[in-house]
Design a protein around this motif. Structure first.
Motif, PDB file in Angstrom:
ATOM      1  N   ALA A 117     -36.431 -77.967  21.956  1.00 32.20           N
ATOM      2  CA  ALA A 117     -35.550 -77.820  20.795  1.00 32.20           C
ATOM      3  C   ALA A 117     -35.276 -76.350  20.511  1.00 32.20           C
ATOM      4  CB  ALA A 117     -36.195 -78.451  19.557  1.00 32.20           C
ATOM      5  N   THR A 118     -34.069 -76.075  20.023  1.00 34.17           N
ATOM      6  CA  THR A 118     -33.760 -74.761  19.455  1.00 34.17           C
ATOM      7  C   THR A 118     -34.338 -74.755  18.046  1.00 34.17           C
ATOM      8  OG1 THR A 118     -31.683 -74.677  20.697  1.00 34.17           O
ATOM      9  CG2 THR A 118     -31.921 -73.155  18.826  1.00 34.17           C
ATOM     10  N   VAL A 119     -35.112 -73.730  17.719  1.00 38.88           N
ATOM     11  CA  VAL A 119     -35.747 -73.666  16.399  1.00 38.88           C
ATOM     12  C   VAL A 119     -35.378 -72.365  15.693  1.00 38.88           C
ATOM     13  CG1 VAL A 119     -37.685 -75.205  16.897  1.00 38.88           C
ATOM     14  CG2 VAL A 119     -37.877 -72.793  17.486  1.00 38.88           C
ATOM     15  N   THR A 127     -27.546 -75.328  10.844  1.00 35.57           N
ATOM     16  CA  THR A 127     -28.209 -76.569  11.251  1.00 35.57           C
ATOM     17  C   THR A 127     -27.720 -77.110  12.594  1.00 35.57           C
ATOM     18  OG1 THR A 127     -26.591 -77.895  10.030  1.00 35.57           O
ATOM     19  CG2 THR A 127     -28.601 -77.251   8.850  1.00 35.57           C
ATOM     20  N   ASP A 128     -26.700 -76.482  13.178  1.00 38.78           N
ATOM     21  CA  ASP A 128     -26.113 -76.979  14.428  1.00 38.78           C
ATOM     22  C   ASP A 128     -25.554 -75.802  15.212  1.00 38.78           C
ATOM     23  OD1 ASP A 128     -24.961 -78.461  16.445  1.00 38.78           O
ATOM     24  OD2 ASP A 128     -23.564 -79.551  15.164  1.00 38.78           O
ATOM     25  N   LEU A 129     -25.865 -75.732  16.495  1.00 37.90           N
ATOM     26  CA  LEU A 129     -25.350 -74.659  17.345  1.00 37.90           C
ATOM     27  C   LEU A 129     -24.837 -75.253  18.658  1.00 37.90           C
ATOM     28  CD1 LEU A 129     -28.162 -72.012  16.745  1.00 37.90           C
ATOM     29  CD2 LEU A 129     -25.760 -71.756  16.078  1.00 37.90           C
ATOM     30  N   SER A 130     -23.710 -74.736  19.116  1.00 31.66           N
ATOM     31  CA  SER A 130     -23.115 -75.208  20.366  1.00 31.66           C
ATOM     32  C   SER A 130     -23.644 -74.397  21.545  1.00 31.66           C
ATOM     33  CB  SER A 130     -21.596 -75.065  20.301  1.00 31.66           C
ATOM     34  OG  SER A 130     -21.233 -73.683  20.298  1.00 31.66           O
ATOM     35  N   THR A 131     -23.335 -74.868  22.730  1.00 29.48           N
ATOM     36  CA  THR A 131     -23.700 -74.136  23.939  1.00 29.48           C
ATOM     37  C   THR A 131     -23.137 -72.714  23.904  1.00 29.48           C
ATOM     38  OG1 THR A 131     -23.689 -76.190  25.221  1.00 29.48           O
ATOM     39  CG2 THR A 131     -23.580 -74.126  26.465  1.00 29.48           C
ATOM     40  N   PHE A 224     -28.031 -79.573  18.736  1.00 26.96           N
ATOM     41  CA  PHE A 224     -27.402 -78.944  19.899  1.00 26.96           C
ATOM     42  C   PHE A 224     -26.108 -79.695  20.186  1.00 26.96           C
ATOM     43  CE2 PHE A 224     -27.092 -78.872  24.685  1.00 26.96           C
ATOM     44  CZ  PHE A 224     -26.702 -77.544  24.782  1.00 26.96           C
ATOM     45  N   ASN A 225     -24.993 -79.002  20.017  1.00 31.35           N
ATOM     46  CA  ASN A 225     -23.674 -79.637  20.180  1.00 31.35           C
ATOM     47  C   ASN A 225     -23.555 -80.906  19.329  1.00 31.35           C
ATOM     48  OD1 ASN A 225     -22.732 -77.700  22.050  1.00 31.35           O
ATOM     49  ND2 ASN A 225     -23.717 -78.776  23.745  1.00 31.35           N
ATOM     50  N   GLY A 226     -24.098 -80.828  18.111  1.00 33.68           N
ATOM     51  CA  GLY A 226     -23.992 -81.938  17.166  1.00 33.68           C
ATOM     52  C   GLY A 226     -25.034 -83.028  17.314  1.00 33.68           C
ATOM     53  N   VAL A 227     -25.953 -82.885  18.257  1.00 33.08           N
ATOM     54  CA  VAL A 227     -26.953 -83.932  18.511  1.00 33.08           C
ATOM     55  C   VAL A 227     -28.353 -83.414  18.174  1.00 33.08           C
ATOM     56  CG1 VAL A 227     -27.926 -85.502  20.230  1.00 33.08           C
ATOM     57  CG2 VAL A 227     -25.518 -84.835  20.377  1.00 33.08           C
ATOM     58  N   ASN A 236     -31.451 -91.909  25.243  1.00 29.55           N
ATOM     59  CA  ASN A 236     -30.103 -92.498  25.293  1.00 29.55           C
ATOM     60  C   ASN A 236     -29.074 -91.595  25.974  1.00 29.55           C
ATOM     61  OD1 ASN A 236     -28.941 -90.682  23.347  1.00 29.55           O
ATOM     62  ND2 ASN A 236     -29.611 -91.994  21.663  1.00 29.55           N
ATOM     63  N   GLY A 237     -29.495 -90.405  26.380  1.00 32.02           N
ATOM     64  CA  GLY A 237     -28.640 -89.530  27.172  1.00 32.02           C
ATOM     65  C   GLY A 237     -27.763 -88.579  26.390  1.00 32.02           C
ATOM     66  N   SER A 238     -27.848 -88.588  25.051  1.00 29.55           N
ATOM     67  CA  SER A 238     -26.967 -87.736  24.245  1.00 29.55           C
ATOM     68  C   SER A 238     -27.513 -86.325  24.045  1.00 29.55           C
ATOM     69  CB  SER A 238     -26.694 -88.386  22.886  1.00 29.55           C
ATOM     70  OG  SER A 238     -27.893 -88.565  22.157  1.00 29.55           O
ATOM     71  N   TYR A 239     -28.822 -86.144  24.223  1.00 34.41           N
ATOM     72  CA  TYR A 239     -29.431 -84.812  24.053  1.00 34.41           C
ATOM     73  C   TYR A 239     -29.876 -84.317  25.423  1.00 34.41           C
ATOM     74  CZ  TYR A 239     -32.280 -81.027  22.176  1.00 34.41           C
ATOM     75  OH  TYR A 239     -32.800 -79.785  21.883  1.00 34.41           O
ATOM     76  N   LYS A 240     -29.421 -83.110  25.790  1.00 34.46           N
ATOM     77  CA  LYS A 240     -29.531 -82.664  27.183  1.00 34.46           C
ATOM     78  C   LYS A 240     -30.643 -81.652  27.474  1.00 34.46           C
ATOM     79  CE  LYS A 240     -25.814 -85.094  28.070  1.00 34.46           C
ATOM     80  NZ  LYS A 240     -25.916 -86.362  28.811  1.00 34.46           N
ATOM     81  N   ILE A 241     -31.309 -81.138  26.434  1.00 36.25           N
ATOM     82  CA  ILE A 241     -32.306 -80.087  26.696  1.00 36.25           C
ATOM     83  C   ILE A 241     -33.683 -80.725  26.885  1.00 36.25           C
ATOM     84  CG2 ILE A 241     -33.147 -77.818  26.023  1.00 36.25           C
ATOM     85  CD1 ILE A 241     -30.908 -77.660  23.976  1.00 36.25           C
ATOM     86  N   TRP A 242     -33.968 -81.119  28.111  1.00 30.38           N
ATOM     87  CA  TRP A 242     -35.250 -81.736  28.428  1.00 30.38           C
ATOM     88  C   TRP A 242     -35.551 -81.510  29.910  1.00 30.38           C
ATOM     89  CZ3 TRP A 242     -35.539 -85.572  32.153  1.00 30.38           C
ATOM     90  CH2 TRP A 242     -34.327 -86.180  32.504  1.00 30.38           C
TER      91      TRP A 242
END
Length: 286
Positions: A117-119, A127-131, A224-227, A236-242
């Protein structure tokens, strides 16, 4: 005849009860497995390793598991030098990754899915940051929170030192391969996930990145990008930082080392303690 049937039934039942009791006694007997297992490497995986070691040693009292973390690259390095049986690493170190050559002769044993996670410090209003916004912040092109919708304040960038698996994965997936540029001010490098947590929690206007197990109320995970960063959104594939987490070994593991890795990979551990620590079972990813 009826009496014979009753006697036979009692006899069979008695045999079954005795067999069951013996089986129960056998399963309750302490394990004869013995030895010492040394684990070095990833601080992202360290909470998982420590919990698994506690449970495994309870089941196998003649085995001692010693675990420490100084960053992912130190794991396979320690295995190569012969000072660790397991190198915990946030990437498959048997293959080349950006910045690191493969460690030949080592086997990657997949043990967990790690969400990152971005912290930010709790005083940050974003509360939200894009790539693209994250790439701008870590490259030094964006230096004030007002440029990304926050209050007017200098952004303090906190990053992991080179060799961190968390850094490798964050740079690849959150920054889409973008640079992390060292700056003369408002910039700090830390050596572990624990240090990152402390630095972001205690430094106003700061930003960093960490795996979910370390995220508590004294800092804030941003979308991250709204997720949102969550185990469900990874699955579910919507969050990509893993990333997958691995236990690297010199060749195929044997003895107590093999048994420990198999315990971490077992459904018993994956579906209970591993999930409670905000990691994701391997089986959850399709």
């Amino acid at each position: 005849m009826k009496l014979f049937k009753k006697i036979s039934l009692v006899a069979v039942t008695s045999v079954m009860l005795v067999s069951s009791a013996l089986a129960g006694a056998a399963s309750a007997a302490p394990s004869q497995l013995s030895g010492k297992i040394t684990v070095n490497g990833s601080t992202a995986l360290l909470p998982l390793t420590l919990q698994a070691a506690k449970e495994f040693q309870k089941l196998n009292p003649k085995v001692k598991v010693a675990a420490s973390g100084k960053g992912s690259v130190t794991g396979p390095q320690a295995v190569k030098k012969g000072i660790a049986d397991i190198g915990a690493c946030d990437w498959d170190a048997s293959m080349d990754v950006p910045g690191f050559k493969a460690f030949s002769g080592q086997v990657a044993n997949k043990v967990a899915v790690i969400p990152f996670a971005t912290v930010v410090n709790n005083n940050v209003q974003v509360t939200d940051l894009s790539t693209e916004q994250l790439k701008g912040i870590y490259s030094g092109k964006i230096t004030n929170w007002k440029e990304v919708g926050g209050d007017s304040a200098d952004i303090v960038v906190i990053t992991r030192a080179f060799g961190s698996g968390t850094r490798v994965n964050y740079q690849s997936k959150a920054l889409n391969g973008g640079d992390i540029t060292k700056k003369e001010k408002n910039y700090k490098e830390v050596g572990s996930s624990g240090d990152m947590k402390t630095a972001v929690a205690t430094t106003p206007n700061s930003i960093g990145y960490i795996d979910l197990v370390y995220v508590t109320s004294d800092l804030k995970a941003v979308k991250f990008n709204g997720v949102a960063a969550s185990t469900d959104n990874v699955i579910n594939g919507s969050y990509k930082i893993w990333a997958y987490g691995y236990y690297m070994t010199k060749g195929q593991p044997t003895g107590a080392t093999k048994a420990f890795i198999e315990y971490v990979q077992s459904s018993k551990f994956q579906q209970s303690s591993l999930k409670k620590l905000k990691f994701i079972p391997i089986s959850a990813m399709k």
